[in-house]
Design a protein around this motif. Structure first.
Motif, PDB file in Angstrom:
ATOM      1  N   LYS A  31     -47.880   3.743  22.499  1.00 34.46           N
ATOM      2  CA  LYS A  31     -46.466   2.689  23.198  1.00 34.46           C
ATOM      3  C   LYS A  31     -44.780   2.904  22.269  1.00 34.46           C
ATOM      4  CE  LYS A  31     -50.097  -0.623  23.849  1.00 34.46           C
ATOM      5  NZ  LYS A  31     -50.703  -1.749  23.132  1.00 34.46           N
ATOM      6  N   TYR A  32     -44.670   4.051  22.243  1.00 36.04           N
ATOM      7  CA  TYR A  32     -43.409   4.625  21.790  1.00 36.04           C
ATOM      8  C   TYR A  32     -42.747   4.438  22.885  1.00 36.04           C
ATOM      9  CZ  TYR A  32     -45.769   5.983  18.169  1.00 36.04           C
ATOM     10  OH  TYR A  32     -46.496   5.949  16.971  1.00 36.04           O
ATOM     11  N   PRO A  33     -41.485   4.418  22.699  1.00 35.81           N
ATOM     12  CA  PRO A  33     -39.559   4.428  24.070  1.00 35.81           C
ATOM     13  C   PRO A  33     -39.513   5.706  23.878  1.00 35.81           C
ATOM     14  CG  PRO A  33     -39.177   3.396  21.338  1.00 35.81           C
ATOM     15  CD  PRO A  33     -40.165   3.957  21.356  1.00 35.81           C
ATOM     16  N   GLN A  34     -40.539   6.312  23.435  1.00 38.39           N
ATOM     17  CA  GLN A  34     -39.892   8.192  24.664  1.00 38.39           C
ATOM     18  C   GLN A  34     -41.208   8.759  24.510  1.00 38.39           C
ATOM     19  OE1 GLN A  34     -36.274   8.430  22.257  1.00 38.39           O
ATOM     20  NE2 GLN A  34     -35.319   8.784  24.053  1.00 38.39           N
ATOM     21  N   SER A  35     -40.904   9.968  25.612  1.00 40.45           N
ATOM     22  CA  SER A  35     -42.782  10.273  25.412  1.00 40.45           C
ATOM     23  C   SER A  35     -42.060  11.701  24.705  1.00 40.45           C
ATOM     24  CB  SER A  35     -42.753  11.187  26.751  1.00 40.45           C
ATOM     25  OG  SER A  35     -41.334  11.874  26.673  1.00 40.45           O
ATOM     26  N   PHE A  36     -42.939  12.669  23.460  1.00 42.76           N
ATOM     27  CA  PHE A  36     -42.582  12.695  22.866  1.00 42.76           C
ATOM     28  C   PHE A  36     -43.816  15.220  23.001  1.00 42.76           C
ATOM     29  CE2 PHE A  36     -46.077  10.090  21.026  1.00 42.76           C
ATOM     30  CZ  PHE A  36     -46.840  11.209  19.811  1.00 42.76           C
ATOM     31  N   LYS A 207     -47.435  -2.121   9.094  1.00 44.62           N
ATOM     32  CA  LYS A 207     -47.144  -0.753   9.902  1.00 44.62           C
ATOM     33  C   LYS A 207     -46.321  -1.882  11.233  1.00 44.62           C
ATOM     34  CE  LYS A 207     -50.840  -3.548  12.136  1.00 44.62           C
ATOM     35  NZ  LYS A 207     -52.673  -3.206  12.242  1.00 44.62           N
ATOM     36  N   LYS A 208     -45.446  -0.735  11.684  1.00 44.07           N
ATOM     37  CA  LYS A 208     -44.848  -1.224  12.587  1.00 44.07           C
ATOM     38  C   LYS A 208     -43.739  -1.832  12.742  1.00 44.07           C
ATOM     39  CE  LYS A 208     -49.188  -1.536  15.885  1.00 44.07           C
ATOM     40  NZ  LYS A 208     -49.748  -2.175  17.168  1.00 44.07           N
ATOM     41  N   ALA A 209     -43.312  -1.463  11.229  1.00 42.11           N
ATOM     42  CA  ALA A 209     -41.601  -1.952  11.056  1.00 42.11           C
ATOM     43  C   ALA A 209     -40.917  -2.162  11.433  1.00 42.11           C
ATOM     44  CB  ALA A 209     -41.568  -1.420   9.708  1.00 42.11           C
ATOM     45  N   LEU A 210     -40.897  -0.961  12.193  1.00 41.80           N
ATOM     46  CA  LEU A 210     -39.411  -0.576  13.439  1.00 41.80           C
ATOM     47  C   LEU A 210     -40.090  -1.354  15.059  1.00 41.80           C
ATOM     48  CD1 LEU A 210     -37.543   2.971  12.185  1.00 41.80           C
ATOM     49  CD2 LEU A 210     -37.546  -0.029  11.281  1.00 41.80           C
ATOM     50  N   ALA A 211     -40.966  -2.083  14.881  1.00 51.14           N
ATOM     51  CA  ALA A 211     -41.689  -2.393  16.225  1.00 51.14           C
ATOM     52  C   ALA A 211     -42.263  -0.831  17.316  1.00 51.14           C
ATOM     53  CB  ALA A 211     -40.494  -3.111  16.887  1.00 51.14           C
ATOM     54  N   SER A 212     -42.637  -0.012  15.905  1.00 49.22           N
ATOM     55  CA  SER A 212     -43.054   1.520  17.052  1.00 49.22           C
ATOM     56  C   SER A 212     -41.265   2.100  17.712  1.00 49.22           C
ATOM     57  CB  SER A 212     -44.074   0.914  17.844  1.00 49.22           C
ATOM     58  OG  SER A 212     -45.405   0.800  17.669  1.00 49.22           O
ATOM     59  N   GLY A 213     -40.573   1.736  17.130  1.00 48.99           N
ATOM     60  CA  GLY A 213     -39.590   2.732  17.630  1.00 48.99           C
ATOM     61  C   GLY A 213     -38.457   1.774  18.057  1.00 48.99           C
ATOM     62  N   HIS A 214     -39.257   0.386  18.866  1.00 47.78           N
ATOM     63  CA  HIS A 214     -38.490  -0.053  19.547  1.00 47.78           C
ATOM     64  C   HIS A 214     -37.319  -0.942  19.074  1.00 47.78           C
ATOM     65  CE1 HIS A 214     -40.917  -0.089  23.704  1.00 47.78           C
ATOM     66  NE2 HIS A 214     -42.524   0.722  21.759  1.00 47.78           N
ATOM     67  N   ALA A 215     -37.326  -0.852  18.090  1.00 46.03           N
ATOM     68  CA  ALA A 215     -36.498  -1.852  17.224  1.00 46.03           C
ATOM     69  C   ALA A 215     -35.273  -1.132  16.984  1.00 46.03           C
ATOM     70  CB  ALA A 215     -36.876  -2.603  15.742  1.00 46.03           C
ATOM     71  N   ALA A 216     -35.070   0.255  16.535  1.00 44.94           N
ATOM     72  CA  ALA A 216     -34.085   1.086  16.451  1.00 44.94           C
ATOM     73  C   ALA A 216     -33.319   1.215  17.685  1.00 44.94           C
ATOM     74  CB  ALA A 216     -34.334   2.036  15.304  1.00 44.94           C
ATOM     75  N   LYS A 217     -34.486   1.234  18.640  1.00 41.66           N
ATOM     76  CA  LYS A 217     -33.683   1.872  19.874  1.00 41.66           C
ATOM     77  C   LYS A 217     -32.913   0.677  21.197  1.00 41.66           C
ATOM     78  CE  LYS A 217     -34.927   4.217  24.504  1.00 41.66           C
ATOM     79  NZ  LYS A 217     -33.535   4.746  24.002  1.00 41.66           N
ATOM     80  N   SER A 218     -33.177  -0.835  20.800  1.00 43.80           N
ATOM     81  CA  SER A 218     -32.687  -1.522  21.728  1.00 43.80           C
ATOM     82  C   SER A 218     -31.633  -2.112  21.223  1.00 43.80           C
ATOM     83  CB  SER A 218     -33.837  -3.109  21.123  1.00 43.80           C
ATOM     84  OG  SER A 218     -33.693  -3.751  20.258  1.00 43.80           O
ATOM     85  N   GLN A 219     -31.097  -1.581  19.566  1.00 45.63           N
ATOM     86  CA  GLN A 219     -29.624  -2.001  19.783  1.00 45.63           C
ATOM     87  C   GLN A 219     -29.228  -0.347  19.878  1.00 45.63           C
ATOM     88  OE1 GLN A 219     -29.716  -5.063  17.252  1.00 45.63           O
ATOM     89  NE2 GLN A 219     -31.859  -5.266  17.633  1.00 45.63           N
ATOM     90  N   GLY A 220     -29.382   0.156  20.413  1.00 43.93           N
ATOM     91  CA  GLY A 220     -28.076   1.188  20.893  1.00 43.93           C
ATOM     92  C   GLY A 220     -27.808   2.371  19.926  1.00 43.93           C
ATOM     93  N   ALA A 221     -27.819   3.131  20.577  1.00 46.95           N
ATOM     94  CA  ALA A 221     -27.555   4.299  20.068  1.00 46.95           C
ATOM     95  C   ALA A 221     -26.766   4.016  18.970  1.00 46.95           C
ATOM     96  CB  ALA A 221     -26.891   5.485  20.379  1.00 46.95           C
ATOM     97  N   ASN A 222     -25.354   3.720  18.567  1.00 46.10           N
ATOM     98  CA  ASN A 222     -24.225   3.813  17.789  1.00 46.10           C
ATOM     99  C   ASN A 222     -24.650   2.946  16.715  1.00 46.10           C
ATOM    100  OD1 ASN A 222     -22.079   5.591  18.936  1.00 46.10           O
ATOM    101  ND2 ASN A 222     -21.057   3.570  20.152  1.00 46.10           N
TER     102      ASN A 222
END
Ligand SMILES: NC(=O)c1ccc[n+]([C@@H]2O[C@H](COP(=O)([O-])OP(=O)(O)OC[C@H]3O[C@@H](n4cnc5c(N)ncnc54)[C@H](OP(=O)(O)O)[C@@H]3O)[C@@H](O)[C@H]2O)c1
Length: 263
Positions: A31-36, A207-222
């Motif tokens: 369930k990651y935000p992007q395929s890889f 586990k899932k400290a970064l919400a499987s990557g959604h936490a980092a992504k939802s805040q925007g790239a900058n």
């Protein structure tokens, strides 16, 4: 170098960050935000070396993470002594589907298979890989008893469960050495498990400290580039004295560096 904390009363000291390896072996049904793309051996070896050079000594895998265990068996050859290996029992992932088996027979054969795949004589941590029915697994299947017997036989150093509920987490903590729980900026319902573990000398892995990557992504790239939500998340988690380590799954060396400097 990343600091270490005791893993409850197991006698092991784990780095604040552990390396999660779902993405080394599996890119289906995640369930990651992007395929890889699954990293090749050279990329994976570089990532593992970067982790080790920054003081990471804990690596988390599972039979359900595709060929993650087999790959680690090869990638960690000659450096087994530098790593605490955490793997799991109970979930199998084949042809895009999960299947669960918590029986004594399966637990034993799964641990023997992990020893073989990981090319080692002992596993540092083995957790039950819950399907969500934490309490039922603990009450009905005797999986922790089987793991305790394997621990007595010297095949495992510490046993526990990766849980999905507060009641299950508390029960698992009562009966084992280590519990793996979810905690991130969006979800903190399982803090009572960490509290209990702290009071009773049990290890806590997040586990899932970064919400499987959604936490980092939802805040925007900058913001992400500054490591802000990541810092916030680690500050929150590591302020809890019961938390031993956060297992973060990344295959991007720059993300690993960001996470290390955020701590
Ligand atoms: N039931 C269980 O036992 C269970 C369940 C889930 C997970 N786990 C374990 O816990 C580990 C972590 O869980 P998870 O992978 O679901 O969640 P996570 O660690 O919260 O998130 C991992 C995701 O965050 C991204 N990420 C990491 N650092 C980043 C950064 N600095 N900036 C932007 N994105 C970043 C990663 O992408 P990049 O690769 O692009 O960095 C990856 O897609 C797993 O690998 C596994 O070992 C266990």
């Amino acid at each position: 170098m990343l600091p270490k904390r005791p893993l409850g009363q197991t006698g092991m000291e784990v780095s604040l960050l552990g390396l999660g390896t779902v993405k080394l072996g599996r890119n289906q049904g995640v369930k990651y935000p992007q395929s890889f793309k699954i990293p090749d051996d050279k990329e994976a070896a570089t990532l593992i070396a970067l982790a080790k050079d920054n003081g990471i000594n804990l690596i988390d895998t599972a039979p359900a993470y595709g060929n993650s265990e087999q790959r680690l068996g090869k990638l960690l050859a000659g450096q087994r002594q530098n790593w605490l290996i955490c793997t799991k029992v109970g979930e199998e992932f084949n042809n895009g589907e999960s299947r669960y088996d918590f029986s004594t027979e399966h637990t034993r054969s799964s641990v023997e298979r992990s020893l073989q795949r990981l090319n080692t004589d002992f596993l540092d941590i083995v957790l039950i890989h819950s399907d969500g029915n934490d309490e039922e697994i603990l009450h009905r299947h005797g999986t922790l008893d089987t793991l305790a017997a394997l621990k007595k036989e010297g095949k495992i150093r510490a046993i526990g469960m990766s849980t999905k509920t507060v009641k299950g987490g508390l029960l698992a903590a009562e009966q084992s050495d280590v519990v793996m729980i979810t905690w991130n900026l969006q979800y903190d319902a399982e803090i009572p498990v960490a509290d209990y573990c702290h009071q009773h000398g049990k290890g806590v892995l997040i586990k899932k400290a970064l919400a499987s990557g959604h936490a980092a992504k939802s805040q925007g790239a900058n913001v992400n580039a500054l490591g802000d939500p990541i810092k916030q998340c680690f500050q929150m988690i590591f302020a809890h004295p019961g938390v031993s380590s956060a297992i973060v799954g990344t295959i991007n060396p720059n993300h690993l560096r960001t996470n290390i400097s955020a701590i």
